[in-house]
Motif scaffolding. Structure first.
Motif, PDB file in Angstrom:
ATOM      1  N   GLY A   1       0.806  -1.215   0.000  1.00 31.95           N
ATOM      2  CA  GLY A   1       0.000   0.000   0.000  1.00 31.95           C
ATOM      3  C   GLY A   1       0.835   1.258   0.000  1.00 31.95           C
ATOM      4  O   GLY A   1       1.863   1.353  -0.680  1.00 31.95           O
ATOM      5  N   HIS A   2       0.429   2.226   0.817  1.00 27.53           N
ATOM      6  CA  HIS A   2       1.027   3.559   0.795  1.00 27.53           C
ATOM      7  C   HIS A   2       2.440   3.561   1.371  1.00 27.53           C
ATOM      8  O   HIS A   2       2.689   3.069   2.478  1.00 27.53           O
TER       9      HIS A   2
ATOM     10  N   GLU B   1      -1.122   9.343 -11.206  1.00 26.30           N
ATOM     11  CA  GLU B   1      -2.499   9.619 -11.629  1.00 26.30           C
ATOM     12  C   GLU B   1      -2.708   9.276 -13.097  1.00 26.30           C
ATOM     13  O   GLU B   1      -3.751   8.745 -13.484  1.00 26.30           O
TER      14      GLU B   1
ATOM     15  N   LYS C   1      -2.840   5.603 -13.315  1.00 28.08           N
ATOM     16  CA  LYS C   1      -4.101   5.151 -12.722  1.00 28.08           C
ATOM     17  C   LYS C   1      -5.264   5.376 -13.688  1.00 28.08           C
ATOM     18  O   LYS C   1      -6.117   4.498 -13.864  1.00 28.08           O
TER      19      LYS C   1
ATOM     20  N   LYS D   1      -7.465   2.587 -15.474  1.00 29.70           N
ATOM     21  CA  LYS D   1      -8.917   2.639 -15.309  1.00 29.70           C
ATOM     22  C   LYS D   1      -9.613   2.611 -16.669  1.00 29.70           C
ATOM     23  O   LYS D   1     -10.621   1.918 -16.854  1.00 29.70           O
TER      24      LYS D   1
ATOM     25  N   GLU E   1     -10.514  -4.937  -7.803  1.00 29.98           N
ATOM     26  CA  GLU E   1      -9.553  -3.905  -7.393  1.00 29.98           C
ATOM     27  C   GLU E   1     -10.103  -2.515  -7.677  1.00 29.98           C
ATOM     28  O   GLU E   1      -9.982  -1.593  -6.862  1.00 29.98           O
ATOM     29  N   LEU E   2     -10.701  -2.372  -8.867  1.00 31.08           N
ATOM     30  CA  LEU E   2     -11.281  -1.076  -9.245  1.00 31.08           C
ATOM     31  C   LEU E   2     -12.406  -0.697  -8.293  1.00 31.08           C
ATOM     32  O   LEU E   2     -12.497   0.445  -7.833  1.00 31.08           O
TER      33      LEU E   2
ATOM     34  N   SER F   1     -12.767  -1.627  -5.253  1.00 30.38           N
ATOM     35  CA  SER F   1     -12.177  -1.288  -3.952  1.00 30.38           C
ATOM     36  C   SER F   1     -11.559   0.108  -3.985  1.00 30.38           C
ATOM     37  O   SER F   1     -11.760   0.900  -3.054  1.00 30.38           O
ATOM     38  N   ASP F   2     -10.809   0.401  -5.037  1.00 26.12           N
ATOM     39  CA  ASP F   2     -10.178   1.719  -5.159  1.00 26.12           C
ATOM     40  C   ASP F   2     -11.209   2.842  -5.151  1.00 26.12           C
ATOM     41  O   ASP F   2     -10.945   3.939  -4.647  1.00 26.12           O
ATOM     42  N   LEU F   3     -12.365   2.574  -5.722  1.00 22.78           N
ATOM     43  CA  LEU F   3     -13.381   3.621  -5.858  1.00 22.78           C
ATOM     44  C   LEU F   3     -14.475   3.522  -4.796  1.00 22.78           C
ATOM     45  O   LEU F   3     -15.493   4.213  -4.902  1.00 22.78           O
ATOM     46  N   SER F   4     -14.252   2.660  -3.792  1.00 16.12           N
ATOM     47  CA  SER F   4     -15.221   2.475  -2.689  1.00 16.12           C
ATOM     48  C   SER F   4     -16.595   2.069  -3.216  1.00 16.12           C
ATOM     49  O   SER F   4     -17.626   2.606  -2.806  1.00 16.12           O
TER      50      SER F   4
ATOM     51  N   ARG G   1     -14.778   9.883  -1.563  1.00 14.53           N
ATOM     52  CA  ARG G   1     -14.048   8.616  -1.680  1.00 14.53           C
ATOM     53  C   ARG G   1     -14.543   7.792  -2.863  1.00 14.53           C
ATOM     54  O   ARG G   1     -13.824   6.941  -3.371  1.00 14.53           O
TER      55      ARG G   1
END
Length: 527
Positions: A75-76, A132, A135, A139, A158-159, A161-164, A207
């Motif tokens: 992660g980060h 970005e 990303k 996307k 994954e997408l 999750s990334d975009l909530s 989010r």
């Protein structure tokens, strides 16, 4: 501003570092601080800073162990600067091994720290931009794969999750068309994606991502999760009307929405995409409608894909060739009424228009015309690639037909002048022969009456009178330049009868051939 966290067990050092350094001018904002590595781990996990400035020796968890644990986690991963009072070489070695950006010894030098921060800020900014871009590219690829059925479920998860979007109950696919001819960069079409993104972000949790796809040719695809609909009683129609209203306020061009059926999972969005594309065929069945929802048309799917009846083509071509503007406009009105009345699909409407366009082009080609001379030709040639309303389509088509009509008039005139000129040139070369309107018409496969009218229209004189003028003009030249007898001159310029020659000469010149010659001799004697 990039986010920074300071970790040091000495509170006075933390406060001093905050006040000594001009963080904002260096591109950073100190958002939190911690007195030990363990507290720092929790803060970093929550805040996700871009930079961690840490000491090495601290209670509970020291600085190097903090960096090690963060590096080992997925992660980060923030950047690290170590500020320490310990100059032991082994610390510096470990710092390098962990990829620490810089190792600064206490007491610190303000200029040195600010120089390091500014350099790091530039690097972080560039990395963020690249991240970005990568990303967005990733996307875009996933979106393409979704609507074309080439789905990798892991990537979709994954997408989500990334975009909530993990707990979304349903999704819609919406096609947004910018109507009109292609625009220059910076115009409304180019701004639509940004405007639409901002409108959607105003109504939802930041989010939750925005999924907008460039479909090309002035069209965009938008994936609408149910989370967008919370403010609209979960009604897609209300969301569409609200979004449309805001979008049209900041756009100069007409917009059309096409919304497909609802699907329960993101990986099934292709079904919604296909129904949105299907509903685009209804665009010309409802001239005043701007928002098309699949579920509203699902039960009433009466639509025709057959073209116009032949009689409309023939009538329009007849009026074009007859150069009757009013009749052309009336016929085009009838054609467009047929489009609506018969509920013709967009494909059938465009096919019908294209047939008319090519029928007119055929007339122009047959008259040796050049279609590139028409300013409206390119628009009609690429009509299939444009998004236009029915009203815009009628305007474009009418402009093309009227311009073509005027060009055909010019071609007809040029053709007539060309034919008349050929006749004139033939007379100028063969006036000595026994020729007449009838014999020339036969030679050029033309009707004698039409030929006579054509010649008169082009030169303002009847064919017979022109032939006589040419013969008499040549006879005058022979009278001036030779001593040929009158009957010889008559025969040489195409008159079989001398008396008839003398009569015509007298009528045109108000004097006989003999008198004309004597007058010339007298004038020479006087000189």
């Amino acid at each position: 501003m990039h986010k920074a966290v300071i970790v040091d067990d000495e509170i006075f050092f933390r406060q001093g570092l905050k006040s000594l350094i001009d963080w904002k001018s260096c591109g950073f904002d100190v958002v939190a601080d911690a007195s030990n590595g363990e507290d720092a781990l929790a803060i970093i996990h929550k805040i996700k800073p871009d930079l961690v400035v840490t000491d090495i020796r601290m209670p509970v968890l020291d600085g190097l162990e903090l960096i090690k644990q963060l590096k080992q986690k997925e992660g980060h991963h923030p950047k690290f600067i170590i500020i320490s009072g310990h100059s032991d070489f082994k610390y510096a070695q470990q710092a390098v091994r962990y990829g620490v950006h810089d190792f600064i010894l206490k007491p610190i030098d303000q200029e040195e720290v600010e120089g390091t921060l500014k350099s790091l800020s530039k690097s972080v900014t560039e990395q963020k931009i690249m991240f970005e871009k990568d990303k967005e590219l990733k996307k875009a690829i996933i979106l393409d794969n979704l609507i074309f059925g080439m789905v990798d479920e892991r990537e979709v998860n994954e997408l989500s999750s990334d975009l909530s979007l993990e707990d979304v109950s349903e999704y819609y696919y919406m096609v947004v068309e910018v109507n009109g001819l292609p625009l220059l960069p910076g115009d409304a079409e180019c701004q639509l994606k940004e405007k639409l993104t901002n409108i959607i972000r105003d109504i939802q949790d930041t989010r939750i991502g925005v999924l907008i796809q460039d479909l090309g040719q002035g069209s965009y695809g938008v994936i609408i999760p149910a989370t967008y609909l919370k403010r609209f009683q979960m009604q897609i129609a209300q969301f569409a009307h609200w979004t449309y209203g805001l979008l049209t306020k900041c756009m100069n061009q007409k917009i059309t929405f096409f919304i497909g059926s609802a699907v329960p999972k993101l990986h099934l969005i292709r079904n919604s995409y296909e129904t949105a594309q299907e509903i685009r065929q209804y665009k010309y069945t409802q001239e005043e409608q701007n928002i098309f929802l699949y579920h509203e048309f699902e039960k009433n799917r009466l639509i025709t894909y057959t073209e116009l009846e032949d009689s409309y083509y023939h009538l329009l071509m007849e009026h074009v060739e007859e150069n009757t503007t009013i009749s052309i406009m009336e016929t085009i009105d009838k054609i467009f009424l047929q489009f609506s009345w018969r509920r013709m699909a967009k494909a059938a409407v465009l096919a019908s228009i294209t047939r008319c366009v090519h029928s007119i082009l055929k007339i122009i080609k047959n008259m040796d015309g050049d279609e590139s001379q028409l300013k409206t030709f390119q628009n009609m040639l690429y009509l299939q690639n444009y998004n236009v309303t029915l009203q815009q389509l009628r305007k474009l088509f009418l402009e093309y037909v009227l311009e073509s009509k005027e060009y055909i008039v010019i071609l007809r005139k040029q053709s007539a002048n060309g034919e008349a000129n050929k006749i004139k040139q033939f007379v100028d070369l063969h006036y000595r022969e026994n020729i007449s309107l009838k014999t020339i018409a036969a030679k050029f496969y033309m009707n004698p009456v039409y030929l006579g009218q054509l010649f008169k229209k082009a030169y303002g004189i009847y064919f017979k009178d022109y032939l006589l003028q040419v013969r008499i003009s040549e006879a005058k030249k022979l009278l001036r330049q030779t001593e040929m007898k009158i009957y010889e001159i008559a025969e040489s310029v195409g008159f079989n009868n001398t008396d008839y020659f003398v009569t015509i000469f007298g009528r045109l010149e108000k004097i006989t051939p003999t008198e004309y010659r004597h007058k010339l001799h007298e004038n020479r004697k006087v000189r």
